[in-house]
Structures are given as C-alpha cells and as structure tokens.
Design an enzyme around this catalytic site. Structure first.
Site, PDB file in Angstrom:
ATOM      1  N   TYR A   1      -3.404 155.458  33.763  1.00 48.06           N
ATOM      2  CA  TYR A   1      -4.502 154.598  34.238  1.00 48.06           C
ATOM      3  C   TYR A   1      -5.056 155.141  35.566  1.00 48.06           C
ATOM      4  O   TYR A   1      -6.273 155.287  35.726  1.00 48.06           O
ATOM      5  CB  TYR A   1      -3.992 153.162  34.429  1.00 48.06           C
TER       6      TYR A   1
ATOM      7  N   LYS B   1      -8.789 156.573  36.402  1.00 53.22           N
ATOM      8  CA  LYS B   1      -9.661 156.012  37.444  1.00 53.22           C
ATOM      9  C   LYS B   1     -10.123 157.098  38.430  1.00 53.22           C
ATOM     10  O   LYS B   1     -11.235 157.023  38.954  1.00 53.22           O
ATOM     11  CB  LYS B   1      -8.945 154.887  38.197  1.00 53.22           C
TER      12      LYS B   1
ATOM     13  N   ASP C   1     -12.833 139.807  36.735  1.00 54.77           N
ATOM     14  CA  ASP C   1     -13.870 140.086  37.735  1.00 54.77           C
ATOM     15  C   ASP C   1     -15.261 139.811  37.174  1.00 54.77           C
ATOM     16  O   ASP C   1     -16.148 139.335  37.889  1.00 54.77           O
ATOM     17  CB  ASP C   1     -13.804 141.559  38.176  1.00 54.77           C
TER      18      ASP C   1
ATOM     19  N   GLU D   1      -4.986 152.162  42.739  1.00 49.14           N
ATOM     20  CA  GLU D   1      -4.011 152.945  41.956  1.00 49.14           C
ATOM     21  C   GLU D   1      -4.283 154.440  42.072  1.00 49.14           C
ATOM     22  O   GLU D   1      -3.415 155.248  41.782  1.00 49.14           O
ATOM     23  CB  GLU D   1      -4.053 152.521  40.489  1.00 49.14           C
TER      24      GLU D   1
ATOM     25  N   SER E   1      -7.287 148.032  31.676  1.00 43.83           N
ATOM     26  CA  SER E   1      -6.946 147.855  33.096  1.00 43.83           C
ATOM     27  C   SER E   1      -5.460 147.592  33.372  1.00 43.83           C
ATOM     28  O   SER E   1      -5.083 147.422  34.519  1.00 43.83           O
ATOM     29  CB  SER E   1      -7.768 146.689  33.667  1.00 43.83           C
TER      30      SER E   1
ATOM     31  N   SER F   1     -10.115 152.057  41.912  1.00 47.29           N
ATOM     32  CA  SER F   1      -8.881 151.294  42.147  1.00 47.29           C
ATOM     33  C   SER F   1      -7.970 151.947  43.174  1.00 47.29           C
ATOM     34  O   SER F   1      -7.869 153.182  43.262  1.00 47.29           O
ATOM     35  CB  SER F   1      -8.131 151.202  40.810  1.00 47.29           C
TER      36      SER F   1
ATOM     37  N   LEU G   1     -17.681 150.859  25.285  1.00 53.07           N
ATOM     38  CA  LEU G   1     -17.513 152.039  26.152  1.00 53.07           C
ATOM     39  C   LEU G   1     -17.231 153.305  25.345  1.00 53.07           C
ATOM     40  O   LEU G   1     -17.417 154.413  25.838  1.00 53.07           O
ATOM     41  CB  LEU G   1     -16.325 151.826  27.097  1.00 53.07           C
TER      42      LEU G   1
HETATM   43  P1  NDP Z   1      -9.763 142.760  32.931  1.00 53.20           P
HETATM   44  O1  NDP Z   1      -8.698 143.481  32.197  1.00 53.20           O
HETATM   45  O2  NDP Z   1      -9.607 141.287  33.182  1.00 53.20           O
HETATM   46  O3  NDP Z   1     -11.159 142.965  32.150  1.00 53.20           O
HETATM   47  C1  NDP Z   1     -11.475 144.168  31.513  1.00 53.20           C
HETATM   48  C2  NDP Z   1     -12.784 143.997  30.764  1.00 53.20           C
HETATM   49  O4  NDP Z   1     -13.127 145.240  30.118  1.00 53.20           O
HETATM   50  C3  NDP Z   1     -12.745 142.930  29.663  1.00 53.20           C
HETATM   51  O5  NDP Z   1     -13.969 142.217  29.680  1.00 53.20           O
HETATM   52  C4  NDP Z   1     -12.678 143.770  28.385  1.00 53.20           C
HETATM   53  O6  NDP Z   1     -13.213 143.138  27.254  1.00 53.20           O
HETATM   54  C5  NDP Z   1     -13.553 144.958  28.790  1.00 53.20           C
HETATM   55  N1  NDP Z   1     -13.370 146.140  27.927  1.00 53.20           N
HETATM   56  C6  NDP Z   1     -12.206 146.795  27.702  1.00 53.20           C
HETATM   57  N2  NDP Z   1     -12.429 147.822  26.881  1.00 53.20           N
HETATM   58  C7  NDP Z   1     -13.749 147.841  26.575  1.00 53.20           C
HETATM   59  C8  NDP Z   1     -14.580 148.654  25.750  1.00 53.20           C
HETATM   60  N3  NDP Z   1     -14.089 149.677  25.066  1.00 53.20           N
HETATM   61  N4  NDP Z   1     -15.914 148.388  25.685  1.00 53.20           N
HETATM   62  C9  NDP Z   1     -16.424 147.349  26.357  1.00 53.20           C
HETATM   63  N5  NDP Z   1     -15.688 146.519  27.138  1.00 53.20           N
HETATM   64  C10 NDP Z   1     -14.360 146.771  27.237  1.00 53.20           C
HETATM   65  O7  NDP Z   1      -9.985 143.531  34.311  1.00 53.20           O
HETATM   66  P2  NDP Z   1     -10.371 142.969  35.772  1.00 53.20           P
HETATM   67  O8  NDP Z   1     -11.487 142.019  35.640  1.00 53.20           O
HETATM   68  O9  NDP Z   1      -9.148 142.590  36.504  1.00 53.20           O
HETATM   69  O10 NDP Z   1     -10.888 144.314  36.475  1.00 53.20           O
HETATM   70  C11 NDP Z   1     -12.239 144.745  36.357  1.00 53.20           C
HETATM   71  C12 NDP Z   1     -12.313 146.228  36.635  1.00 53.20           C
HETATM   72  O11 NDP Z   1     -11.848 146.512  37.936  1.00 53.20           O
HETATM   73  C13 NDP Z   1     -11.471 147.101  35.701  1.00 53.20           C
HETATM   74  O12 NDP Z   1     -12.171 148.318  35.509  1.00 53.20           O
HETATM   75  C14 NDP Z   1     -10.193 147.357  36.501  1.00 53.20           C
HETATM   76  O13 NDP Z   1      -9.585 148.559  36.082  1.00 53.20           O
HETATM   77  C15 NDP Z   1     -10.776 147.449  37.892  1.00 53.20           C
HETATM   78  N6  NDP Z   1      -9.888 147.083  38.979  1.00 53.20           N
HETATM   79  C16 NDP Z   1      -9.275 145.865  38.958  1.00 53.20           C
HETATM   80  C17 NDP Z   1      -8.503 145.467  40.031  1.00 53.20           C
HETATM   81  C18 NDP Z   1      -7.804 144.155  40.051  1.00 53.20           C
HETATM   82  O14 NDP Z   1      -6.898 143.986  40.886  1.00 53.20           O
HETATM   83  N7  NDP Z   1      -8.188 143.205  39.212  1.00 53.20           N
HETATM   84  C19 NDP Z   1      -8.334 146.349  41.219  1.00 53.20           C
HETATM   85  C20 NDP Z   1      -9.086 147.589  41.131  1.00 53.20           C
HETATM   86  C21 NDP Z   1      -9.822 147.922  40.052  1.00 53.20           C
HETATM   87  P3  NDP Z   1     -12.317 142.226  26.232  1.00 53.20           P
HETATM   88  O15 NDP Z   1     -12.408 140.823  26.779  1.00 53.20           O
HETATM   89  O16 NDP Z   1     -12.997 142.417  24.943  1.00 53.20           O
HETATM   90  O17 NDP Z   1     -10.910 142.766  26.285  1.00 53.20           O
HETATM   91  P1  GDR Z   2      -0.896 146.895  39.246  1.00 49.48           P
HETATM   92  O1  GDR Z   2      -0.660 145.334  38.939  1.00 49.48           O
HETATM   93  O2  GDR Z   2      -0.056 147.766  38.398  1.00 49.48           O
HETATM   94  O3  GDR Z   2      -0.769 147.053  40.736  1.00 49.48           O
HETATM   95  O4  GDR Z   2      -2.407 147.098  38.773  1.00 49.48           O
HETATM   96  P2  GDR Z   2       0.570 144.548  38.298  1.00 49.48           P
HETATM   97  O5  GDR Z   2       0.357 143.133  38.693  1.00 49.48           O
HETATM   98  O6  GDR Z   2       0.745 144.857  36.853  1.00 49.48           O
HETATM   99  O7  GDR Z   2       1.861 145.160  39.061  1.00 49.48           O
HETATM  100  C1  GDR Z   2       2.031 145.052  40.466  1.00 49.48           C
HETATM  101  C2  GDR Z   2       3.445 145.485  40.853  1.00 49.48           C
HETATM  102  O8  GDR Z   2       4.372 144.510  40.385  1.00 49.48           O
HETATM  103  C3  GDR Z   2       5.502 145.197  39.864  1.00 49.48           C
HETATM  104  N1  GDR Z   2       6.210 144.358  38.872  1.00 49.48           N
HETATM  105  C4  GDR Z   2       5.691 143.899  37.717  1.00 49.48           C
HETATM  106  N2  GDR Z   2       4.443 144.033  37.182  1.00 49.48           N
HETATM  107  C5  GDR Z   2       4.205 143.426  35.989  1.00 49.48           C
HETATM  108  N3  GDR Z   2       2.967 143.512  35.463  1.00 49.48           N
HETATM  109  N4  GDR Z   2       5.177 142.743  35.312  1.00 49.48           N
HETATM  110  C6  GDR Z   2       6.446 142.600  35.816  1.00 49.48           C
HETATM  111  O9  GDR Z   2       7.307 141.992  35.203  1.00 49.48           O
HETATM  112  C7  GDR Z   2       6.716 143.200  37.079  1.00 49.48           C
HETATM  113  N5  GDR Z   2       7.814 143.256  37.872  1.00 49.48           N
HETATM  114  C8  GDR Z   2       7.491 143.955  38.956  1.00 49.48           C
HETATM  115  C9  GDR Z   2       4.909 146.458  39.222  1.00 49.48           C
HETATM  116  O10 GDR Z   2       5.927 147.433  38.998  1.00 49.48           O
HETATM  117  C10 GDR Z   2       3.875 146.834  40.269  1.00 49.48           C
HETATM  118  O11 GDR Z   2       4.472 147.610  41.274  1.00 49.48           O
HETATM  119  C11 GDR Z   2      -3.408 146.131  39.037  1.00 49.48           C
HETATM  120  C12 GDR Z   2      -4.423 146.197  37.872  1.00 49.48           C
HETATM  121  O12 GDR Z   2      -5.338 145.134  38.015  1.00 49.48           O
HETATM  122  C13 GDR Z   2      -5.181 147.507  37.888  1.00 49.48           C
HETATM  123  O13 GDR Z   2      -6.228 147.468  36.909  1.00 49.48           O
HETATM  124  C14 GDR Z   2      -5.800 147.688  39.273  1.00 49.48           C
HETATM  125  O14 GDR Z   2      -6.495 148.899  39.336  1.00 49.48           O
HETATM  126  C15 GDR Z   2      -4.707 147.643  40.334  1.00 49.48           C
HETATM  127  O15 GDR Z   2      -4.049 146.401  40.265  1.00 49.48           O
HETATM  128  C16 GDR Z   2      -5.274 147.788  41.747  1.00 49.48           C
END
Ligand code: NDP
Ligand code: GDR
Length: 343
Positions: A147, A151, A13, A125, A82, A123, A57
């Site tokens: 997680y 959140k 993101d 979640e 995440s 989230s 963080l």
């Molecule tokens: P990513 O896992 O791709 O990115 C997480 C980021 O957090 C990375 O840049 C990572 O840095 C950084 N980070 C982790 N730990 C620390 C720390 N201790 N100090 C500073 N930076 C840190 O997540 P997404 O981009 O997918 O998601 C962004 C946010 O939105 C997250 O908070 C996630 O939980 C939330 N979210 C995501 C959703 C999704 O579907 N993608 C849905 C709802 C919420 P590094 O590169 O060093 O690991």
């Molecule tokens: P989620 O995403 O847990 O919803 O969290 P993920 O893609 O990991 O899982 C979605 C669903 O798929 C099922 N699943 C599997 N998941 C993974 N990763 N690997 C597998 O092999 C597999 N098989 C089935 C899972 O059980 C689950 O039900 C994501 C993250 O981005 C969070 O940080 C964010 O907050 C939420 O989405 C909204």
C-alpha cells in the site's frame, strides 16, 4: 456554482468532503464503482443533494467519459484500496487501484479537461520506516507495505503531471484520521466497536496486534477541510497534514476502555495474527507548512476523538431493533470465539 468530482465518495473521507463542499455551495458529483450491492451508508443523508456517476479506477475509458461529461472545477481522488494488511494479500490489485488508478485519472484530465484542479490522497504510510521525526514535506519516503509503495507512486505521478503538463495537481500527505464513519477493520474503530460491545455484554475480549505502534491520529472532518484549502491556493503545492502529536495503540486502548469505566487489561489479548510482515513503528507529523500557508489547524483532539467514536458505537449498537451486520474479514482468517469480530 463551482463543481467538484469526488472519487471514493462512499468512503469515510468522501462522505465528510461531500458535506463540506455542499456547505460551501458546490455542485458535488460522487464517483462510485458498480457493485451488486450499493455501499451508500455513509452518504445516504446526502443522496438527494449529490449526483452519482459510475466509473472505476481500473477502467480508463469510464474515467475519461466522466471527466468529459462533468467537466468539474476540482477533482478529489480519494478512491483507493486503503487497508494496509490487505495490500500484502492483494499487492497487484492494490497497485492497480492505488497507484495506476491515479495515472488513469490524470490521463483523463490531461486529455479532456486539463484546467481542472486535482487533489491526490497521499499518505503518511509513504514515510514508513521513518528517516526523521517529525515527518515533513521534505522527509524522504521509505514505504513498508505494498500500500505504501503504491501511494509513493501516486504521489510522484501527481508531481510529475504538474511538472510535465502544468496541471494544477497537488498531493496531500495526510496522517491517520478517524471518525465514527471509519471502516471497522482500522484499529481505532475496531477498538471503539469492541469497547461498546464489551460494555453492552455482547463480547468479552478484543484481539489486537502490535500495541506499541504509534500514530498521529486526527479527526477526518478536520482533514477534508485541509484538502479543500490545498486546491484554493495561487500555486499548486504538496502539504503534510496531521496534529503534531502521537499516541500508541496501547494508549488508544486504555483511553477507549476507561471512557466506559472498564480496565483494558481484563479484555485485550495480543494475537500474532494481527502483526504485520513489516511495521511502521512511529508516525508524527510536522504540519507547520499547512498551518502557515493554508491557515489550517486540527480542531478535535485525540481524547475527544476517541470519546466521540466510543459514544457513537454505543449509540449504534444500542439502537432498538437495529440489525448489526457481522464484521467483514479481510485477512482470510476467522475470529476466535468471544472476540469482538472486527479485524
Ligand atoms: P475508505 O477505504 O473509507 O474509502 C475508499 C473509497 O475508495 C471507497 O469509496 C471505495 O468504494 C473507493 N474505491 C475503492 N476501489 C475503487 C475502484 N476501483 N474504483 C472506484 N472507487 C474505488 O478510505 P478513506 O476514506 O479512509 O481514505 C480516503 C483516501 O485517503 C484513500 O485513498 C486512502 O488511501 C487515503 N488516506 C486515508 C487516510 C486515513 O487515515 N483515512 C490517511 C491518508 C491517506 P467502495 O465503497 O465501493 O468500496
Ligand atoms: P494504518 O491504520 O495501517 O496506519 O493505515 P490501522 O488503523 O490499520 O493501523 C494502525 C496501527 O495499529 C496497529 N494495530 C492494528 N491495526 C489493525 N488494523 N488491527 C489490529 O488489530 C491492530 N493491532 C495493532 C497496526 O499494526 C498499525 O501500526 C491507515 C489507513 O487509513 C491508510 O489508508 C492510511 O494511508 C494511513 O492510515 C495513514
């Protein structure tokens, strides 16, 4: 020129948000944590246009100094641990990053720059074992993983700082959003990467967990626009952001394999290793408040998203001379032979 601080800028993101803010004329400051190896793959193309600052963080002082030095108009807190399965293996660290990390940033804002506008990445979640369907802003939380619990803390501390100190702080309750930049262990990317490998003859099978889980999947590029809109409102409020449509993991797999002319049943193996101790069975957003008040709507549909991700993985894996690193394992287990390698 407005100035924005983005934590988690190296993540999925963070990279899309940095692009959006630059296009809107912002000065963008990306916060990264110190590691022995830079993880700038997703923002390489932006490095000459954004400023990078180091903070963590886990470290209050570093966050306070960043706020003091940069004095941004807007702070987007996207940094977190995440990945849901890792939160069972590392529950305390997940709490430190994903829960208390939010308080540390809010404390830095309160102490040195309380006029900034703050976005917290909450989230779906948090809804976990859902109390109602579809889920909206008023749906009670029932998280199902460390997680999700972390959140919920991050969400309420954001609401609390808004109510206690009058800080413009909002929580965006975003449902799953994906892209070709999605981490390889999340299910959409694990599937599209495996489909591309199987199509290219580099793997034979894909091992997955619960195929019945249903998610409201959208495109990350659309969702960062909703984050920005939340910080432009006259009053700070929380919003649910999703597509209003849900699909099962099985449907995802079917679509991804059929996009390259393959039958998923010949390649997908269910493996108990990937089942979770507690599952979130069904997520479906009611994004009507965001659509009405923010003028936001998702542009990329589910089919288009899956096709975009499969095509991007095919292109990446087909690039001549391209080194493709082995997938990183987060669950402390080894991939069985012939699997795609991703978790
Ligand atoms: P990513 O896992 O791709 O990115 C997480 C980021 O957090 C990375 O840049 C990572 O840095 C950084 N980070 C982790 N730990 C620390 C720390 N201790 N100090 C500073 N930076 C840190 O997540 P997404 O981009 O997918 O998601 C962004 C946010 O939105 C997250 O908070 C996630 O939980 C939330 N979210 C995501 C959703 C999704 O579907 N993608 C849905 C709802 C919420 P590094 O590169 O060093 O690991
Ligand atoms: P989620 O995403 O847990 O919803 O969290 P993920 O893609 O990991 O899982 C979605 C669903 O798929 C099922 N699943 C599997 N998941 C993974 N990763 N690997 C597998 O092999 C597999 N098989 C089935 C899972 O059980 C689950 O039900 C994501 C993250 O981005 C969070 O940080 C964010 O907050 C939420 O989405 C909204």
């Amino acid at each position: 020129m407005p100035r924005a601080l983005v934590t988690g800028v190296t993540g999925q993101d963070g990279s899309y948000l940095a692009e959006l803010l630059l296009a809107k004329g912002y000065e963008v400051i990306g916060m990264v944590r110190r590691t022995s190896h830079h993880s700038y793959e997703r923002i390489e193309h932006l490095l000459d246009r954004i400023e990078i600052v180091a903070a963590d963080l886990l470290d209050q002082h570093s966050l306070t100094v960043v706020l003091q030095d940069t004095r941004p108009d807007e702070v987007y807190n996207l940094a977190a641990q995440s990945y849901v399965p890792t939160s069972w293996n590392q529950p305390v660290l997940t709490g430190e990053f994903t829960a208390l990390g939010v308080t540390r940033i809010l404390e830095a804002i309160r102490l040195v720059h309380p006029t900034t506008r703050f976005y917290q990445a909450s989230s779906s979640e948090m809804f976990g074992k859902v109390n109602e369907t579809p889920q909206r802003e008023t749906t009670p939380f029932y998280p199902r993983s460390p997680y999700g619990v972390a959140k919920v803390y991050g969400h309420w501390i954001t609401v609390n700082y808004r109510e206690s100190y009058g800080i413009y702080a909002v929580s965006g309750i975003l449902f799953n959003h994906e892209s070709p930049r999605r981490g390889i262990e999340f299910v959409t990317r694990k599937v599209t990467d495996a489909v591309a490998r199987i199509k290219l003859g580099r793997a034979k099978e894909l091992r997955l967990g619960n195929l019945d889980a249903e998610r409201d999947w959208g495109f990350a590029g659309d969702y960062v626009d909703a984050m920005w809109r939340m910080l432009q409102q006259p009053t700070p409020q929380d919003y649910v952001v999703g597509t209003g449509q849900t699909h099962s993991v099985r449907q995802l797999v079917e679509l991804a394999f059929s996009h390259v002319g393959l039958d998923w049943r010949r390649h997908v193996v269910t493996d108990p290793k990937y089942f979770r101790p507690a599952e979130v069975d069904l997520l479906l957003a009611d994004p009507s408040k965001a659509c009405r008040e923010l003028g936001w709507e998702p542009k990329v549909g589910f089919g288009e998203l899956v096709a975009m991700m499969v095509d991007a993985d095919l292109e990446r894996l087909s690039a001549p001379g391209r080194q493709v690193p082995a997938a990183v394992h987060h669950e402390g287990t080894k991939s069985p032979p012939n699997s795609s390698g991703a978790e």
